[in-house]
Design an enzyme around this catalytic site. Structure first.
Site, mmCIF file in Angstrom:
data_model
loop_
_atom_site.group_PDB
_atom_site.id
_atom_site.type_symbol
_atom_site.label_atom_id
_atom_site.label_comp_id
_atom_site.label_asym_id
_atom_site.label_seq_id
_atom_site.Cartn_x
_atom_site.Cartn_y
_atom_site.Cartn_z
ATOM 1 N NE ARG A 143 -3.422 -2.308 2.904
ATOM 2 C CZ ARG A 143 -3.072 -3.436 3.525
ATOM 3 N NH1 ARG A 143 -1.834 -3.567 4.012
ATOM 4 N NH2 ARG A 143 -3.931 -4.431 3.660
ATOM 5 C CE LYS A 167 -6.191 -1.070 5.025
ATOM 6 N NZ LYS A 167 -7.516 -1.379 4.441
ATOM 7 C CG HIS A 237 -5.195 0.402 -3.672
ATOM 8 N ND1 HIS A 237 -4.559 0.414 -2.444
ATOM 9 C CD2 HIS A 237 -6.059 -0.640 -3.636
ATOM 10 C CE1 HIS A 237 -5.031 -0.568 -1.696
ATOM 11 N NE2 HIS A 237 -5.933 -1.222 -2.393
ATOM 12 N NE ARG A 240 -3.259 -3.799 -1.259
ATOM 13 C CZ ARG A 240 -2.590 -4.512 -0.361
ATOM 14 N NH1 ARG A 240 -1.261 -4.528 -0.400
ATOM 15 N NH2 ARG A 240 -3.209 -5.206 0.561
ATOM 16 C CG HIS A 263 -5.881 -8.951 1.296
ATOM 17 N ND1 HIS A 263 -6.094 -9.398 0.003
ATOM 18 C CD2 HIS A 263 -5.788 -7.601 1.212
ATOM 19 C CE1 HIS A 263 -6.140 -8.364 -0.821
ATOM 20 N NE2 HIS A 263 -5.945 -7.272 -0.113
ATOM 21 C CE1 TYR A 272 -6.596 -7.233 -7.046
ATOM 22 C CE2 TYR A 272 -6.522 -8.358 -4.935
ATOM 23 C CZ TYR A 272 -6.448 -7.201 -5.676
ATOM 24 O OH TYR A 272 -6.238 -6.016 -5.047
#
Length: 273
Positions: A143, A167, A237, A240, A263, A272
């Site tokens: 990110r 995150k 993004h 990514r 994730h 994806y």
């Protein structure tokens, strides 16, 4: 209510360790909710009041995704209030988010990335830095918030890995290829010293020697797109998305891509496919 929102803000910053962007987004959504409560003279919020606010947002033509985000902020706030003993009942318990249609992520072709990297040098040191940004985003899938916080001490050039802080302040290791290793080497040898004025320790620096802001990275990417003559609209993004798409097309399994992207859920990565 405003004082309680400030307390919740401190909780998100210092206990949950959320990013400043996430915290500010939560606070904005709660302040908007509070304005609605004040306009309706509501002091003790119930389930019906949340439903009224939901109808209010629909009337303002908010998208399902925006409504879901705002409800998530309100739901988190009242969960915090219950845990702290400020209120006894959570008025959001029976509230469901609107159904959000999943949009397929857009990604770049190899030729588009190559075209951006082949933009002629206008100022060598800036160019080395700017193209390194593209190289790292594309080869690692990190990110933009993780990119700007990379320190030199996080990089192992021999093993071709970078330790990033994702995150929720969760650390993970991402890998990069020899092409990116060469770009890092060239930048550190030929351009980094120009930016490194205050020994901040960060990899990607601005002209004052401090780490770049996420907004500035977006500006750099937009400039490269324009200078490359590409008729596309992208963000950090997008790289990514491109990384994940290319990994799966090259035969990587979904679990590996999930771990590299950081994730929490495999469902997030599965888009994806």
């Amino acid at each position: 209510m405003k004082e309680r929102i400030n307390e919740f803000k401190s909780y998100l910053m210092y206990e949950k360790m959320f990013s400043s962007n996430t915290v500010n987004s939560y606070v904005r959504d709660l302040e908007e909710f509070n304005s609605f409560l004040e306009s309706e003279y509501i002091k003790h919020v119930t389930y019906k009041d949340i439903r009224s606010y939901l109808a209010h947002m629909y009337n303002k033509k908010y998208s399902s995704r925006t409504i879901s985000r705002k409800l998530s902020a309100i739901r988190s706030f009242y969960k915090y209030e219950v845990n702290k003993g400020v209120i006894r009942d959570n008025p959001c318990l029976l509230i469901s988010n609107p159904k959000v249609e999943k949009k397929l992520p857009n990604y770049l072709s190899y030729n588009e990335i190559e075209t951006m990297l082949e933009v002629p040098d206008t100022f060598k040191n800036n160019s080395l830095r700017d193209k390194l940004i593209i190289e790292i985003l594309y080869s690692t899938g990190i990110r933009v918030s993780e990119l700007v916080n990379i320190k030199l001490s996080d990089i192992d050039l021999n093993e071709r890995v970078i330790k990033v802080l994702g995150k929720g302040s969760k650390e993970r290791i991402v890998i990069f290829n020899n092409h990116t290793k060469k770009a890092i080497d060239v930048y550190l040898n030929d351009g980094y010293h120009v930016f490194n004025k205050v020994n901040s320790g960060y990899l990607i620096l601005n002209k004052d020697g401090n780490k770049l802001s996420e907004r500035y990275v977006r500006n750099i990417i937009n400039k490269l797109v324009i200078n490359a003559g590409l008729d596309i609209k992208i963000s950090p993004h997008t790289f990514r998305h491109t990384f994940a798409t290319d990994m799966l097309e090259d035969g990587s399994d979904l679990m590996t891509v999930k771990e590299l992207l950081g994730h929490e859920s495999l469902n997030t990565t599965s888009i994806y496919t």
